[in-house]
Design a protein around this motif. Structure first.
Motif, mmCIF file in Angstrom:
data_model
loop_
_atom_site.group_PDB
_atom_site.id
_atom_site.type_symbol
_atom_site.label_atom_id
_atom_site.label_comp_id
_atom_site.label_asym_id
_atom_site.label_seq_id
_atom_site.Cartn_x
_atom_site.Cartn_y
_atom_site.Cartn_z
ATOM 1 N N UNK A 73 0.831 -1.200 0.000
ATOM 2 C CA UNK A 73 0.000 0.000 0.000
ATOM 3 C C UNK A 73 0.868 1.254 0.000
ATOM 4 N N UNK A 74 1.950 1.234 0.779
ATOM 5 C CA UNK A 74 2.840 2.392 0.798
ATOM 6 C C UNK A 74 3.554 2.546 -0.538
ATOM 7 N N UNK A 75 3.875 1.446 -1.214
ATOM 8 C CA UNK A 75 4.484 1.529 -2.537
ATOM 9 C C UNK A 75 3.494 2.115 -3.540
ATOM 10 N N UNK A 76 2.230 1.732 -3.447
ATOM 11 C CA UNK A 76 1.217 2.262 -4.352
ATOM 12 C C UNK A 76 1.017 3.755 -4.143
ATOM 13 N N UNK A 77 0.973 4.184 -2.891
ATOM 14 C CA UNK A 77 0.768 5.611 -2.638
ATOM 15 C C UNK A 77 1.993 6.418 -3.046
ATOM 16 N N UNK A 78 3.187 5.847 -2.912
ATOM 17 C CA UNK A 78 4.398 6.541 -3.358
ATOM 18 C C UNK A 78 4.423 6.638 -4.875
ATOM 19 N N UNK A 79 3.945 5.607 -5.555
ATOM 20 C CA UNK A 79 3.913 5.630 -7.020
ATOM 21 C C UNK A 79 2.886 6.634 -7.520
ATOM 22 N N UNK A 80 1.794 6.823 -6.780
ATOM 23 C CA UNK A 80 0.788 7.785 -7.181
ATOM 24 C C UNK A 80 1.269 9.220 -6.995
ATOM 25 N N UNK A 81 2.196 9.435 -6.065
ATOM 26 C CA UNK A 81 2.699 10.771 -5.801
ATOM 27 C C UNK A 81 3.701 11.239 -6.856
#
Length: 85
Positions: A73-81
């Motif tokens: 989940x943290x990887x997904x949110x970092x990729x969205x940023x």
């Protein structure tokens, strides 16, 4: 041929992650059963080792999927940023 869409890539990633989480759970069950076999005397190893393996398997079954989900989940949110070209 058309290139895979973002939705197809996301679905493939989700399927892969689901399989990894289930394999992690199965590994935890295997460790737990092995620990139980040791504590019951089926496998000739020290009782304390069986207890430790059983506890690790129990924790692996319940905790590892949660940790994996949090990391992903943290990887997904970092990729969205990150800005996309």
């Amino acid at each position: 041929m058309t290139s895979p869409t973002f939705r197809d890539q996301d679905e493939t990633r989700a399927r892969r992650r689901y399989m990894i989480m289930n394999v992690a759970r199965l590994g935890g069950v295997a460790l737990l059963m092995f620990g139980i076999a040791i504590t019951q005397g089926v496998v000739d190893l020290p009782f304390a080792l069986g207890v430790m393996i059983g506890v690790i398997g129990f924790a692996d079954f319940f905790v590892l999927p949660l940790v994996l989900a949090r990391v992903w989940k943290s990887q997904n949110s970092a990729a969205e940023d990150t800005p996309k070209p």
